[in-house]
Motif scaffolding. Structure first.
Motif, PDB file in Angstrom:
ATOM      1  N   GLU A 281      -0.629   7.378  13.836  1.00  0.00           N
ATOM      2  CA  GLU A 281      -2.058   7.364  14.130  1.00  0.00           C
ATOM      3  C   GLU A 281      -2.751   8.535  13.435  1.00  0.00           C
ATOM      4  OE1 GLU A 281      -3.225   7.102  18.178  1.00  0.00           O
ATOM      5  OE2 GLU A 281      -2.014   5.328  18.606  1.00  0.00           O
ATOM      6  N   VAL A 282      -3.909   8.264  12.875  1.00  0.00           N
ATOM      7  CA  VAL A 282      -4.775   9.286  12.285  1.00  0.00           C
ATOM      8  C   VAL A 282      -6.172   9.089  12.854  1.00  0.00           C
ATOM      9  CG1 VAL A 282      -5.838  10.139  10.159  1.00  0.00           C
ATOM     10  CG2 VAL A 282      -3.428   9.469  10.155  1.00  0.00           C
ATOM     11  N   ASP A 283      -6.735  10.135  13.417  1.00  0.00           N
ATOM     12  CA  ASP A 283      -8.070  10.058  14.035  1.00  0.00           C
ATOM     13  C   ASP A 283      -8.135   8.961  15.101  1.00  0.00           C
ATOM     14  OD1 ASP A 283      -8.886  12.086  12.320  1.00  0.00           O
ATOM     15  OD2 ASP A 283      -9.634  10.690  10.806  1.00  0.00           O
ATOM     16  N   GLY A 284      -7.038   8.785  15.819  1.00  0.00           N
ATOM     17  CA  GLY A 284      -7.013   7.816  16.910  1.00  0.00           C
ATOM     18  C   GLY A 284      -6.843   6.375  16.479  1.00  0.00           C
ATOM     19  N   GLU A 285      -6.637   6.120  15.180  1.00  0.00           N
ATOM     20  CA  GLU A 285      -6.458   4.763  14.658  1.00  0.00           C
ATOM     21  C   GLU A 285      -5.056   4.620  14.083  1.00  0.00           C
ATOM     22  OE1 GLU A 285      -8.460   2.148  14.569  1.00  0.00           O
ATOM     23  OE2 GLU A 285     -10.425   2.934  15.102  1.00  0.00           O
ATOM     24  N   VAL A 286      -4.441   3.463  14.324  1.00  0.00           N
ATOM     25  CA  VAL A 286      -3.128   3.188  13.740  1.00  0.00           C
ATOM     26  C   VAL A 286      -3.279   3.002  12.233  1.00  0.00           C
ATOM     27  CG1 VAL A 286      -1.233   1.532  13.619  1.00  0.00           C
ATOM     28  CG2 VAL A 286      -2.180   2.192  15.840  1.00  0.00           C
ATOM     29  N   VAL A 287      -2.432   3.674  11.482  1.00  0.00           N
ATOM     30  CA  VAL A 287      -2.434   3.510  10.033  1.00  0.00           C
ATOM     31  C   VAL A 287      -1.659   2.235   9.710  1.00  0.00           C
ATOM     32  CG1 VAL A 287      -1.734   4.489   7.816  1.00  0.00           C
ATOM     33  CG2 VAL A 287      -2.512   5.996   9.670  1.00  0.00           C
ATOM     34  N   SER A 288      -2.365   1.253   9.201  1.00  0.00           N
ATOM     35  CA  SER A 288      -1.747  -0.032   8.874  1.00  0.00           C
ATOM     36  C   SER A 288      -2.363  -0.577   7.600  1.00  0.00           C
ATOM     37  CB  SER A 288      -1.953  -1.047  10.005  1.00  0.00           C
ATOM     38  OG  SER A 288      -3.332  -1.403  10.103  1.00  0.00           O
ATOM     39  N   SER A 289      -1.641  -1.475   6.943  1.00  0.00           N
ATOM     40  CA  SER A 289      -2.167  -2.092   5.725  1.00  0.00           C
ATOM     41  C   SER A 289      -3.444  -2.863   6.019  1.00  0.00           C
ATOM     42  CB  SER A 289      -1.113  -3.015   5.103  1.00  0.00           C
ATOM     43  OG  SER A 289       0.038  -2.287   4.731  1.00  0.00           O
ATOM     44  N   SER A 290      -3.498  -3.562   7.147  1.00  0.00           N
ATOM     45  CA  SER A 290      -4.683  -4.347   7.475  1.00  0.00           C
ATOM     46  C   SER A 290      -5.888  -3.442   7.711  1.00  0.00           C
ATOM     47  CB  SER A 290      -4.422  -5.232   8.695  1.00  0.00           C
ATOM     48  OG  SER A 290      -4.032  -4.448   9.813  1.00  0.00           O
ATOM     49  N   HIS A 291      -5.683  -2.304   8.377  1.00  0.00           N
ATOM     50  CA  HIS A 291      -6.783  -1.362   8.604  1.00  0.00           C
ATOM     51  C   HIS A 291      -7.299  -0.812   7.272  1.00  0.00           C
ATOM     52  CE1 HIS A 291      -9.325   1.661  10.274  1.00  0.00           C
ATOM     53  NE2 HIS A 291      -8.504   2.671  10.083  1.00  0.00           N
ATOM     54  N   ILE A 292      -6.391  -0.464   6.381  1.00  0.00           N
ATOM     55  CA  ILE A 292      -6.798   0.088   5.086  1.00  0.00           C
ATOM     56  C   ILE A 292      -7.489  -0.973   4.238  1.00  0.00           C
ATOM     57  CG2 ILE A 292      -5.958   1.144   2.951  1.00  0.00           C
ATOM     58  CD1 ILE A 292      -3.709   2.407   4.657  1.00  0.00           C
ATOM     59  N   ARG A 293      -7.036  -2.207   4.310  1.00  0.00           N
ATOM     60  CA  ARG A 293      -7.741  -3.280   3.588  1.00  0.00           C
ATOM     61  C   ARG A 293      -9.191  -3.352   4.031  1.00  0.00           C
ATOM     62  NH1 ARG A 293      -2.982  -6.536   5.317  1.00  0.00           N
ATOM     63  NH2 ARG A 293      -1.439  -6.266   3.654  1.00  0.00           N
TER      64      ARG A 293
ATOM     65  N   GLY B 142       0.800  -1.221   0.000  1.00  0.00           N
ATOM     66  CA  GLY B 142       0.000   0.000   0.000  1.00  0.00           C
ATOM     67  C   GLY B 142       0.829   1.267   0.000  1.00  0.00           C
ATOM     68  N   VAL B 143       2.067   1.188   0.510  1.00  0.00           N
ATOM     69  CA  VAL B 143       2.932   2.375   0.647  1.00  0.00           C
ATOM     70  C   VAL B 143       2.126   3.524   1.273  1.00  0.00           C
ATOM     71  CG1 VAL B 143       4.727   3.752  -0.479  1.00  0.00           C
ATOM     72  CG2 VAL B 143       4.071   1.579  -1.472  1.00  0.00           C
ATOM     73  N   HIS B 144       1.527   3.235   2.422  1.00  0.00           N
ATOM     74  CA  HIS B 144       0.643   4.197   3.080  1.00  0.00           C
ATOM     75  C   HIS B 144       1.439   5.248   3.864  1.00  0.00           C
ATOM     76  CE1 HIS B 144       1.403   2.085   6.821  1.00  0.00           C
ATOM     77  NE2 HIS B 144       0.819   0.971   6.399  1.00  0.00           N
ATOM     78  N   LEU B 145       0.725   6.135   4.551  1.00  0.00           N
ATOM     79  CA  LEU B 145       1.380   7.251   5.241  1.00  0.00           C
ATOM     80  C   LEU B 145       2.393   6.776   6.277  1.00  0.00           C
ATOM     81  CD1 LEU B 145      -1.632   9.695   5.829  1.00  0.00           C
ATOM     82  CD2 LEU B 145       0.036   9.678   3.949  1.00  0.00           C
ATOM     83  N   GLY B 146       2.092   5.682   6.980  1.00  0.00           N
ATOM     84  CA  GLY B 146       3.041   5.141   7.947  1.00  0.00           C
ATOM     85  C   GLY B 146       4.305   4.637   7.274  1.00  0.00           C
ATOM     86  N   HIS B 147       4.140   3.945   6.152  1.00  0.00           N
ATOM     87  CA  HIS B 147       5.302   3.477   5.388  1.00  0.00           C
ATOM     88  C   HIS B 147       6.148   4.655   4.918  1.00  0.00           C
ATOM     89  CE1 HIS B 147       2.752  -0.274   4.187  1.00  0.00           C
ATOM     90  NE2 HIS B 147       3.393  -0.475   5.327  1.00  0.00           N
ATOM     91  N   ARG B 148       5.496   5.719   4.522  1.00  0.00           N
ATOM     92  CA  ARG B 148       6.226   6.878   4.010  1.00  0.00           C
ATOM     93  C   ARG B 148       7.095   7.519   5.089  1.00  0.00           C
ATOM     94  NH1 ARG B 148       2.929   9.095  -0.894  1.00  0.00           N
ATOM     95  NH2 ARG B 148       1.829   7.202  -1.481  1.00  0.00           N
ATOM     96  N   GLU B 149       6.629   7.448   6.346  1.00  0.00           N
ATOM     97  CA  GLU B 149       7.454   7.929   7.455  1.00  0.00           C
ATOM     98  C   GLU B 149       8.708   7.068   7.602  1.00  0.00           C
ATOM     99  OE1 GLU B 149       7.109  10.578   9.559  1.00  0.00           O
ATOM    100  OE2 GLU B 149       5.463  11.240   8.270  1.00  0.00           O
ATOM    101  N   VAL B 150       8.571   5.758   7.421  1.00  0.00           N
ATOM    102  CA  VAL B 150       9.722   4.849   7.512  1.00  0.00           C
ATOM    103  C   VAL B 150      10.706   5.129   6.389  1.00  0.00           C
ATOM    104  CG1 VAL B 150      10.462   2.426   7.418  1.00  0.00           C
ATOM    105  CG2 VAL B 150       8.381   3.050   8.669  1.00  0.00           C
ATOM    106  N   ILE B 151      10.191   5.379   5.195  1.00  0.00           N
ATOM    107  CA  ILE B 151      11.042   5.560   4.012  1.00  0.00           C
ATOM    108  C   ILE B 151      11.720   6.932   3.986  1.00  0.00           C
ATOM    109  CG2 ILE B 151      10.972   5.719   1.477  1.00  0.00           C
ATOM    110  CD1 ILE B 151       8.739   3.576   1.578  1.00  0.00           C
ATOM    111  N   ALA B 152      11.137   7.919   4.645  1.00  0.00           N
ATOM    112  CA  ALA B 152      11.686   9.281   4.617  1.00  0.00           C
ATOM    113  C   ALA B 152      13.153   9.289   5.025  1.00  0.00           C
ATOM    114  CB  ALA B 152      10.882  10.184   5.544  1.00  0.00           C
ATOM    115  N   GLY B 153      13.993   9.906   4.205  1.00  0.00           N
ATOM    116  CA  GLY B 153      15.421  10.009   4.506  1.00  0.00           C
ATOM    117  C   GLY B 153      16.258   8.862   3.984  1.00  0.00           C
TER     118      GLY B 153
END
Length: 295
Positions: free
Chosen positions: A141-153, A23-34
């Protein structure tokens, strides 16, 4: 961005982000930054380690490559994940892959990242190694929920594509080749480009969606897209993705399309008569026009 198999990497110092990144979601993008290099696995490790419990994926390998490239990474290193690689110890992964092959000076992972045989490796093991600096990124976390691939699925499966797009940082997409359908839409005045869902990948919950459709020649169209089994008609067919491209007149059979899901308009339903269906489809198209104009 260069795409390299692990066995073919050049010897140079690297700032490496490691993960599956479905998914390359927002959480992943934080890991990839830099990072200048992303290290990932293909296929998804769960499909090898626990195939019966493997998740349906958000992104194909091609889409993942595209999304990572947009982040400005220099190199994507892909590990062909098989049972032999899964049997490696966590320390072997550090010694042979991160240090030996990649010459990592910095390693970035999510705080819940696990690696090595039986998932015995974790960020603490990486942090204890003085040969490189480790950055363990807290779960976003966004809106109190952890951003994860499983949540987005779960969001996509439930039809909440607008919110899923927000967490992904890009539209949820499905790409495929247009196949012949029953041509029923043409008789109703709404000819559709039909895609068969790809096995092993997430498909939005049944309903009608506002979408953008991109063709291989770069053209972009707005579309009203139905996902489902068409309850008005006894077709004998399974699940299908049917996109009506607004103001488009042409032949798309055999061409590849990318459908970007923007917003769910309504659920799939059976109408009392075909005329009522046609009237609703007209209203759907007007909604799509309005949404497209606002995005």
């Amino acid at each position: 961005m260069r795409i390299t198999r692990l066995a073919e990497v050049a010897q140079r110092p690297r700032r490496v982000a490691v993960g599956t990144f479905d998914g390359v979601h927002l959480g992943h993008r934080e890991v990839i930054a830099g990072a200048d290099t992303v290290l990932t696995f293909d296929p998804h490790p769960a499909s090898v380690v626990a195939p019966k419990g493997a998740p349906r994926l958000l992104t194909t390998s091609e889409r993942k490559v595209e999304l990572i490239a947009e982040l400005g990474v220099d190199e994507l290193v892909v590990i062909p994940f098989d049972r032999e690689f899964a049997s490696r110890s966590a320390q072997s992964f550090v010694d042979d892959v991160l240090v030996g092959s990649l010459r990592a000076t910095h390693v970035s992972v999510g705080e819940n990242f696990r690696f090595g045989h039986k998932a015995s490796g974790d960020p603490a093991l990486l942090g204890a190694d003085e040969r490189f600096d480790t950055r363990a990124v807290p779960l976003l976390e966004v809106d109190g929920e952890v951003v994860s691939s499983s949540h987005i699925r779960g969001l996509v499966l439930g039809g909440a594509v607008e919110y899923a797009d927000r967490l992904l940082g890009a539209p949820f997409t499905i790409t495929g080749e247009v196949v012949a359908g029953d041509r029923r839409g043409r008789t109703l005045g709404f000819p559709t480009a039909n895609l068969v869902p790809r096995e092993g990948y997430v498909v939005p919950g049944h309903g009608v969606y506002a979408c953008r459709v991109r063709t291989a020649d770069g053209a972009v169209h707005v579309a009203a897209t139905n996902v489902g089994v068409r309850p008005m008609f006894d077709t004998g067919r399974g699940e299908l993705i049917e996109a009506f491209l607004v103001d488009f007149d042409g032949d798309l059979y055999g061409r590849r399309l990318r459908i970007e899901f923007l917003k769910r308009l309504r659920g799939e339903k059976r109408f009392p008569a075909v005329e009522a269906l046609v009237e609703q489809m007209g209203r759907d198209v007007e909604q799509v026009r309005a949404i497209a104009a606002a995005t």
